[in-house]
Scaffold this active site. Structure first.
Site, PDB file in Angstrom:
ATOM      1  N   HIS A 190      -5.862 -19.105  17.940  1.00  0.00           N
ATOM      2  CA  HIS A 190      -5.005 -18.228  17.144  1.00  0.00           C
ATOM      3  C   HIS A 190      -5.351 -16.791  17.495  1.00  0.00           C
ATOM      4  CE1 HIS A 190      -2.524 -17.094  13.620  1.00  0.00           C
ATOM      5  NE2 HIS A 190      -3.345 -16.044  13.599  1.00  0.00           N
ATOM      6  N   CYS A 191      -4.374 -16.063  18.010  1.00  0.00           N
ATOM      7  CA  CYS A 191      -4.608 -14.691  18.476  1.00  0.00           C
ATOM      8  C   CYS A 191      -4.036 -13.694  17.471  1.00  0.00           C
ATOM      9  CB  CYS A 191      -3.978 -14.486  19.855  1.00  0.00           C
ATOM     10  SG  CYS A 191      -4.273 -12.843  20.540  1.00  0.00           S
ATOM     11  N   PRO A 192      -4.872 -12.947  16.758  1.00  0.00           N
ATOM     12  CA  PRO A 192      -4.335 -11.959  15.810  1.00  0.00           C
ATOM     13  C   PRO A 192      -3.624 -10.800  16.499  1.00  0.00           C
ATOM     14  CG  PRO A 192      -6.723 -11.752  15.998  1.00  0.00           C
ATOM     15  CD  PRO A 192      -6.340 -12.975  16.778  1.00  0.00           C
ATOM     16  N   GLY A 195      -0.215 -12.002  16.739  1.00  0.00           N
ATOM     17  CA  GLY A 195       0.316 -12.457  15.458  1.00  0.00           C
ATOM     18  C   GLY A 195       0.845 -13.867  15.475  1.00  0.00           C
TER      19      GLY A 195
END
Length: 366
Positions: A190-192, A195
């Site tokens: 999951h890449c912030p 998003g």
């Protein structure tokens, strides 16, 4: 015996009362019969825009920062550095920078707005059928350990874990993202910064984004240094050149502190693509010797070129959640659901009516 007076209800008045009551219902009740789309009741922690065409993770606060950094750095470069470099070097510098900038923004938005490969959750009947085939030992408050199945992939045993949230056995390379609350096929991470989760359907866009961003950052960094050297020769010193081009110094600082992480990330994912691995598998050491098992990666083709083609150039799989599809009519809410909105004679149930009739009979025989 007492005389019991009563008045017979006129059927026409009953129909008139029913019509009047239904006509006084709020307008929202009438419109609630419209068919809803699946994204409106999606169980995961996602946000949908443009009638479900765009989806993002609910926690996407870093994505605007990513866009702002790219736009501001590129804007300063095109405004303050490109005119000088065009006069002294070549006109192709802004052309190359413009192509890289457009490609970076395009791949970033594709990564952010694309379904990463979310698997739909099991329906109640499907979940009940799976539960019937699993030994439910323990009390109702006891949660049993993760249940698994074993399958063979390329003559190698692979364990499938049971997802207690989605009520299904996860397919190979699938993992449940705690931030998005979804099972994602070929889950990478999951890449912030984008998003969104990175999975089977948007990994190629993510890889293209970080590689093109590395080229854009390196290109701007090199052009700004060239501008600084030429300006120092013209101004007679490096200090004077720095004073004459403060915007370029801002670009230089941003690129200097970001280029190392971007280049490192690009190199790491190039290694993963060449090995047909995911970040999740590499971090957990799923196919390494440190787990105490002599097992190799069952998904690799033992060829770098073939692995790259399989990961980046394969056909785009369809989205399985069908977020813009319509819900079945049976799942639509009823127009009238509460007794407060019913006429008095419709709000009473059979038990109350029977009690009232008995009271009425006793009063008549008294």
């Amino acid at each position: 015996m007492k005389n019991c007076e009563y008045q017979q209800i006129d059927p026409r008045a009953l129909r008139t009362s029913t019509t009047r009551t239904s006509s006084t219902l709020p307008c929202g009740r009438k419109n609630s019969q419209r068919l809803r789309k699946k994204w409106e009741i999606f169980p995961g922690k996602n946000r949908f825009y443009c009638d479900g065409r765009i989806m993002l993770a609910r926690q996407c606060g870093v994505l605007p920062l990513t866009i702002v950094l790219i736009v501001i750095t590129s804007g300063l470069f095109f405004t303050f550095d490109c005119p000088f470099l065009v006069r002294h070097l070549t006109i192709f510098i802004p052309v190359i920078g413009g192509v890289l900038f457009v490609f970076v923004i395009f791949t970033l938005l594709q990564t952010s707005f694309t379904d990463p490969g979310i698997l739909p959750r099991a329906l109640p009947d499907e979940a009940a059928d799976i539960e019937r085939h699993i030994d439910n030992s323990g009390s109702s408050t006891y949660r049993p350990p993760p249940r698994t199945k074993e399958i063979l992939i390329n003559d190698q045993v692979v364990k499938l874990k049971y997802c207690f949230t989605c009520k299904m056995f996860r397919p190979p390379r699938t993992s449940h993202c705690s931030l998005c609350d979804n099972c994602v096929e070929r889950f990478d991470h999951h890449c912030p910064w984008v998003g969104n989760c990175v999975g089977k359907r948007n990994y190629r866009f993510f890889y293209a984004f970080i590689v093109s961003l590395a080229f854009l950052t390196s290109f701007i960094f090199g052009c700004v240094i060239t501008h600084l050297i030429l300006e120092s020769q013209k101004a007679g010193g490096i200090i004077q050149a720095i004073q004459n081009m403060p915007a370029s110094i801002v670009e230089l600082v941003i690129c200097f502190f970001s280029i190392w992480s971007i280049l490192g990330l690009s190199g790491f994912h190039t290694y993963l693509v060449a090995s047909n691995l995911t970040t999740n598998e590499d971090i957990k050491g799923s196919w390494s010797s440190k787990r105490g098992e002599d097992s190799g990666n069952p998904y690799t083709y033992n060829n770098i070129f073939t692995n790259c083609c399989a990961v980046l150039c394969g056909p785009m799989p369809p989205s399985l959640i069908d977020r813009r599809g319509f819900l079945p009519p049976d799942d639509a809410p009823q127009t009238v659901t509460s007794d407060a909105e019913l006429p008095p004679f419709m709000a009473k149930n059979d038990t109350n009516m029977e009690e009232n009739c008995q009271d009425f009979a006793l009063s008549c025989t008294a």
